[in-house]
Scaffold this active site. Sequence first.
Site, PDB file in Angstrom:
ATOM      1  CE  LYS A  11       0.511  -3.172  -1.794  1.00 40.75           C
ATOM      2  NZ  LYS A  11      -0.447  -3.206  -0.252  1.00 40.75           N
ATOM      3  CG  ASP A  29     -26.378  -6.105   3.356  1.00 39.10           C
ATOM      4  OD1 ASP A  29     -25.653  -7.509   4.481  1.00 39.10           O
ATOM      5  OD2 ASP A  29     -26.102  -4.729   4.256  1.00 39.10           O
ATOM      6  CG  HIS A  62      -0.478  -9.961  -1.018  1.00 38.40           C
ATOM      7  ND1 HIS A  62      -0.719  -8.873  -1.944  1.00 38.40           N
ATOM      8  CD2 HIS A  62      -0.753 -10.070  -0.232  1.00 38.40           C
ATOM      9  CE1 HIS A  62      -1.006  -8.254  -1.358  1.00 38.40           C
ATOM     10  NE2 HIS A  62       0.410  -8.621   0.011  1.00 38.40           N
ATOM     11  CG  HIS A  71       0.592  -1.601   2.539  1.00 32.99           C
ATOM     12  ND1 HIS A  71      -0.711  -2.258   2.365  1.00 32.99           N
ATOM     13  CD2 HIS A  71       1.567  -2.848   2.721  1.00 32.99           C
ATOM     14  CE1 HIS A  71      -0.322  -3.621   2.554  1.00 32.99           C
ATOM     15  NE2 HIS A  71       1.392  -3.606   1.872  1.00 32.99           N
ATOM     16  CE  LYS A  97      -3.834  -6.787   0.641  1.00 31.26           C
ATOM     17  NZ  LYS A  97      -2.831  -7.055   1.068  1.00 31.26           N
ATOM     18  CG  ASP A 115      -4.367  10.873 -20.038  1.00 33.95           C
ATOM     19  OD1 ASP A 115      -2.753  11.334 -19.690  1.00 33.95           O
ATOM     20  OD2 ASP A 115      -4.236  10.262 -20.707  1.00 33.95           O
TER      21      ASP A 115
END
Length: 465
Positions: free
Chosen positions: A215, A394, A387, A213, A389, A220
């Site tokens: 991404k 703090d 969508h 999952h 996450k 370089d």
Amino acid sequence: MDSFHWVIWPVLLYSLGIAAAIDALWQSRTAQGTAAWVIALLLMPLVSLPFYLLFGSRRFSGYRKARRQGDNKLSAQERQIRNSLSSYISEPNDKTLALQRLFRAPMLEGNETQLLINGKDTFNTILNTAQTARHTLCVQFYTFRDDALGQRFSDVLCEKAAEGVKVYLLYDEIGSGGLEKAFLKRLIDAGVNVSRFNPLKLRNRTNVNFRNHRKLVTIDGQISFVGGHNVGIEYLGLDPEFGVWRDTHMSISGPATLAFQLSFSEDWHWATGKAPELDWSTPQPAGSKRVMCINPGPADYYDSGSLFFTHMISSAKKRCWLVSPYFVPDQTVYAALQLAGLRGVDVRVILPQKSDNWMVAQATRSYVASLAKAQVQFYTYTPGFLHQKVMLIDDEWASVGSANLDNRSLRINFEIAALVNDKAFARDIETMMLEDLSHCESTHVDERWWKQLLARVLRLIAPVL
């Protein structure tokens, strides 16, 4: 003889069910998941055995050995990277020591970060930066679509390969199931190294349930991009059903990029059996931010995804703000949220009003109702599908990544995130989340008895949602 067959087949079937039930116990999954599998395998082996063979495996067989123990080149590479980055390694403390041991990656100093919020700006930044690649370009997405954005992305990959840049594209076979052979052939013919992760072959039949999952884009060995965006026009706000598609990505430049590049290298090696030819020279310092690569997966010895969230939530002293499109936490994360709310921490969870998974949305109701009693505040994002996450702890800790707060991300999927220890970056996250909260309303839980009953029933099967 016929009567013998009537006896032997049930005996064989139930023997296999008992063996599978023992395997479920041995694999040390959650008590809830174990109980569900054991009961099903003992009482209904004819129905449950095929599902257990496909989805019951607790660990991603072979990956850990191929990744670290079984490949001398990767192991030597990891040691070389740690040595070259030794001057940037931050001294472990009570917050980072456990994470360093979980993910085998230290907190690294000398980095710069940029928060990427708008989908169009995110992909403009990624693709414009990719066009500057001189040596290597590594691209990894759970979903890679053959649409306008996918075509634009593939054009850049082909152009860079034609220039002699080593280009690698790794996609998940389940998440990118719609990719046509012609689309992939064009990339391969242009010189792009293309591979599926966890291909649906006989040798991997017990690994179908595990999905990559992540991404991730690295360029370089100098700059990385991680977050929640996949390659598809819906992430540009062009989804006909949801319209607005709210997501978050970020860039990291500096020494920490090598840790993210190593994560890609390990995944590529599992998928292809070969280590990619990448630039491992140490990047120059780019800023003052401390960054750690968080890359949990089912090949880890511990349930590292669940432990990461539990550890961060438990460490919160003043604030714990979370955003997740799917909210069916496991028992440890659930308990950490309860305790944080009860000890007076400002705990806020932002959820989508619209969901692309009806069963998960219904199960979420039960968690919202019970955690609200512990002073955990829930908000519903109303403009479209949320969508992203993101986590803010703090005033100096924040993470952006691919993991949802559900059993699949916490225990089954391969995920990735950047954990940043920096007050300025935390303020940027705070500003972003306050803007999101301005488009939210307090989450309403339907009190009708049948809705509550449905939520509780679906909560029982949360580990497989």
